[in-house]
Design an enzyme around this catalytic site. Structure first.
Site, PDB file in Angstrom:
ATOM      1  N   LEU A  17       2.550  12.803   0.980  1.00  0.00           N
ATOM      2  CA  LEU A  17       2.994  12.725   2.372  1.00  0.00           C
ATOM      3  C   LEU A  17       4.495  12.410   2.406  1.00  0.00           C
ATOM      4  O   LEU A  17       4.914  11.344   2.825  1.00  0.00           O
ATOM      5  CB  LEU A  17       2.173  11.650   3.101  1.00  0.00           C
ATOM      6  CG  LEU A  17       1.995  11.793   4.608  1.00  0.00           C
ATOM      7  CD1 LEU A  17       1.359  13.127   4.955  1.00  0.00           C
ATOM      8  CD2 LEU A  17       1.128  10.669   5.132  1.00  0.00           C
ATOM      9  N   HIS A  18       5.307  13.369   1.924  1.00  0.00           N
ATOM     10  CA  HIS A  18       6.760  13.190   1.948  1.00  0.00           C
ATOM     11  C   HIS A  18       7.274  13.510   3.347  1.00  0.00           C
ATOM     12  O   HIS A  18       6.485  13.632   4.280  1.00  0.00           O
ATOM     13  CB  HIS A  18       7.427  14.048   0.852  1.00  0.00           C
ATOM     14  CG  HIS A  18       7.207  15.520   1.023  1.00  0.00           C
ATOM     15  ND1 HIS A  18       8.065  16.324   1.730  1.00  0.00           N
ATOM     16  CD2 HIS A  18       6.214  16.330   0.571  1.00  0.00           C
ATOM     17  CE1 HIS A  18       7.615  17.575   1.716  1.00  0.00           C
ATOM     18  NE2 HIS A  18       6.493  17.605   1.022  1.00  0.00           N
ATOM     19  N   ALA A  19       8.558  13.604   3.529  1.00  0.00           N
ATOM     20  CA  ALA A  19       9.171  13.664   4.862  1.00  0.00           C
ATOM     21  C   ALA A  19       8.596  14.746   5.782  1.00  0.00           C
ATOM     22  O   ALA A  19       8.239  14.456   6.919  1.00  0.00           O
ATOM     23  CB  ALA A  19      10.683  13.852   4.730  1.00  0.00           C
TER      24      ALA A  19
END
Length: 93
Positions: A17-19
């Protein structure tokens, strides 16, 4: 009577769940009037699902399970939308 709903999702994205997927999560949560709280299944810390900074603090890597709790008029719809978003890989191609 306040409506409540809970759903558990698994982060399937290779990069977690990166940017970009976190922003998709926050956008989806924010499209609903209810409160959205999120925590890792393996942790106590609960964050605001409508805050990009707080969602990023979860450091949810691939395989992490997130428990989403919504409270308010459209709680069921918010949980359903977030579950669908997760199943679609947060639209992170």
């Amino acid at each position: 009577m306040t409506r409540q709903a809970t759903v558990t999702i698994e982060v399937q994205n290779r990069l977690g769940l990166h940017a970009r997927p976190a922003m998709a999560f926050v956008d989806t949560a924010s499209a609903h009037q209810c409160e959205v709280r999120v925590r890792r299944e393996d942790a106590e810390q609960v964050v605001n699902g409508k805050s990009i900074m707080e969602v990023m603090m979860l450091a949810a890597t691939q395989g992490v399970k997130l428990v989403i709790e919504a409270e308010g008029e459209d709680a069921e719809q918010a949980c359903a939308a977030l579950k669908k978003l997760a199943a679609e890989g947060f639209h992170d191609d």
